[in-house]
Scaffold this active site. Structure first.
Site, PDB file in Angstrom:
ATOM      1  N   ALA A 202      -5.013   7.332  -4.066  1.00  0.00           N
ATOM      2  CA  ALA A 202      -3.653   6.977  -4.459  1.00  0.00           C
ATOM      3  C   ALA A 202      -3.704   5.507  -4.865  1.00  0.00           C
ATOM      4  CB  ALA A 202      -2.696   7.203  -3.305  1.00  0.00           C
TER       5      ALA A 202
ATOM      6  N   THR B  98       0.845  -1.199   0.000  1.00  0.00           N
ATOM      7  CA  THR B  98       0.000   0.000   0.000  1.00  0.00           C
ATOM      8  C   THR B  98       0.880   1.248   0.000  1.00  0.00           C
ATOM      9  OG1 THR B  98      -1.964   1.017   1.020  1.00  0.00           O
ATOM     10  CG2 THR B  98      -0.310   0.167   2.531  1.00  0.00           C
ATOM     11  N   ASN B  99       0.298   2.405   0.288  1.00  0.00           N
ATOM     12  CA  ASN B  99       1.072   3.655   0.311  1.00  0.00           C
ATOM     13  C   ASN B  99       0.603   4.515   1.471  1.00  0.00           C
ATOM     14  OD1 ASN B  99      -1.241   5.282  -0.651  1.00  0.00           O
ATOM     15  ND2 ASN B  99      -0.964   4.032  -2.477  1.00  0.00           N
ATOM     16  N   ARG B 100       1.155   5.692   1.585  1.00  0.00           N
ATOM     17  CA  ARG B 100       0.914   6.504   2.781  1.00  0.00           C
ATOM     18  C   ARG B 100      -0.335   7.378   2.700  1.00  0.00           C
ATOM     19  NH1 ARG B 100       5.341   6.371   6.059  1.00  0.00           N
ATOM     20  NH2 ARG B 100       7.317   5.873   5.064  1.00  0.00           N
ATOM     21  N   SER B 101      -1.143   7.213   1.691  1.00  0.00           N
ATOM     22  CA  SER B 101      -2.321   8.080   1.571  1.00  0.00           C
ATOM     23  C   SER B 101      -3.248   7.900   2.774  1.00  0.00           C
ATOM     24  CB  SER B 101      -3.077   7.731   0.292  1.00  0.00           C
ATOM     25  OG  SER B 101      -4.316   8.374   0.296  1.00  0.00           O
TER      26      SER B 101
END
Ligand code: C5P
Length: 411
Positions: A277, A210-213
């Protein structure tokens, strides 16, 4: 400017144990900038003191019609006349029955009878009283007259047992009223689809990429569009943010799930804002079993490209001219040049370019610093709270939508 600056809200409080939660509702309205006039029934005053509301709203609380009639400048109907929305929370079965029959034997009844403003009711009562056919019929009659009913929740009731009858969460009630107040604003009657948050791309049953959104920007757009009257569908990856009330919420964990939700939602929509994101890659194979440690050789993951949802939406809906398409571009360099490339490459109407290297901007922050890039030019905004950025994005998108509608009307 606060979201409800100077909007005139009448809050009717009736006599149930949930009356204490109306204090929180009044407080939230005040924080949002609204002018709140509280009207309490006699029974409500057995649960909460008028002084509590008066201290919060800095306005006199209306508790007695005859006392007010004496002060002719606020007659028994003038509150209803000046209201932009009337909210009754909690609404007891008794008050609901009175309103359904048009009784006006107290200030709340006469306020509701005399108002042209929309009325929102948030019932709270014992589950058996709620289920009772007469209560349901009364609610049905009020709904048919255009009242908005905020369904009570299932949960622990005052008697200690579980059932449906608990007042909806104050935040959700306030959110729904914000949407109702939006009916006089520029996105009323429009349908808006917003994506938010980071997607999760599974590797095995317990792991994902995943990502930091945080989802904050997309949630702010959904809230702002609701506040301006739009019917909003928020398609969200996992986010720790509370789900906004007054919007349709759809959970979409992975890019594939998001694509599946976005495409049909765009049918007949006026605006798509892709603030999510979306992960560019996903695991080529998702293991059905939990992967074991590969201590010696490590683990090589093969990734494949995810579909570009915005691009696919542009291919399908671009030729139709609707919905207006808005994308985000998180950039660390050459902000505007990269945003222009994205505008052309994805064939969208507006790109919101945000500088993820600027302090207070980008992922996980409460504020954002963006440049709005579209055919007509570009607009650099100062560092602003995400809700204010959302408002500016909706201003530009509304302009594009109006032009598009005029173009269609001419054809
Ligand atoms: O190409 P890039 O990922 O920088 O573009 C960002 C924009 O495209 C965002 O609006 C994002 O929501 C959208 N996007 C998408 N599908 C992807 C990747 C990004 O819709 N697979």
């Amino acid at each position: 400017m606060l979201p409800l600056q100077d909007r005139r809200v009448v809050l009717g409080v009736t006599g149930g144990i949930a009356a204490y939660k109306a204090v929180e509702i009044a407080s939230q309205f005040v924080k949002l900038g609204a002018d709140v006039d509280v009207v309490m029934t006699a029974a409500a005053q057995q649960f909460v003191l008028p002084l509590t509301f008066q201290s919060l709203t800095k306005r006199p609380v209306v508790v007695d019609m005859f006392h007010l009639l004496a002060e002719m400048h606020i007659g028994h109907v003038s509150l209803g006349e000046r209201a932009e929305v009337v909210l009754i929370a909690p609404a007891t079965a008794n008050t609901i029955a009175k309103l359904a029959s048009g009784l006006a034997d107290d200030m709340l009844g006469s306020t509701v009878l005399a108002t042209r403003a929309p009325v929102v009711l948030a019932p709270a009562m014992n589950d058996l009283m709620y289920e009772n056919q007469v209560t349901q019929e009364n609610l049905g009659r009020l709904r048919a007259r255009g009242f908005t009913i905020v369904e009570p929740e299932y949960g622990r009731l005052a008697e200690g047992k579980m059932g449906k009858g608990r007042l909806a969460e104050p935040r959700v009630i306030v959110d729904i009223v914000r949407g109702v107040l939006g009916r006089t604003r520029d996105w009323a009657g429009k349908r808006v689809v917003v994506t938010a948050g980071g997607t999760q791309e599974p590797i095995d049953p317990v792991r994902y990429l995943t990502n930091r959104s945080s989802g904050r920007m997309g949630y702010a757009i959904a809230e702002a569009a609701r506040d301006r009257g739009a019917a909003v569908t928020l398609i969200s990856g996992l986010s720790s943010l509370p789900r906004p009330g007054g919007v349709e919420f759809v959970l979409a964990r992975s890019a594939a799930e998001m694509l599946e939700q976005v495409m049909p939602a765009c049918d007949g929509a006026d605006l798509l804002v892709m603030a999510a994101a979306v992960a560019d890659f996903r695991a080529a194979e998702v293991s059905t079993q939990k992967l074991k440690k590969f201590e010696e050789e490590g683990l090589v993951l093969r990734l494949v490209r995810n579909p570009d949802i915005l691009k696919l939406a542009a291919e399908r809906y671009g030729p139709l001219g609707l919905p207006v398409l808005v994308g985000f571009a998180a950039e660390s360099e050459n902000l505007v040049a990269n945003a222009r490339l994205k505008l052309a490459g994805k064939k969208v109407d507006l790109v919101v370019a945000n500088d993820i290297t600027a302090p207070g901007s980008g992922f996980g922050t409460e504020t954002n610093k963006v440049v709005l890039v579209h055919q007509g030019g570009e607009e650099e905004l100062p560092l602003l709270p995400k809700y204010d950025v959302a408002m500016r994005v909706l201003d530009v998108a509304r302009q594009i939508l109006s032009e598009r509608e005029q173009g269609r009307a001419r054809r």
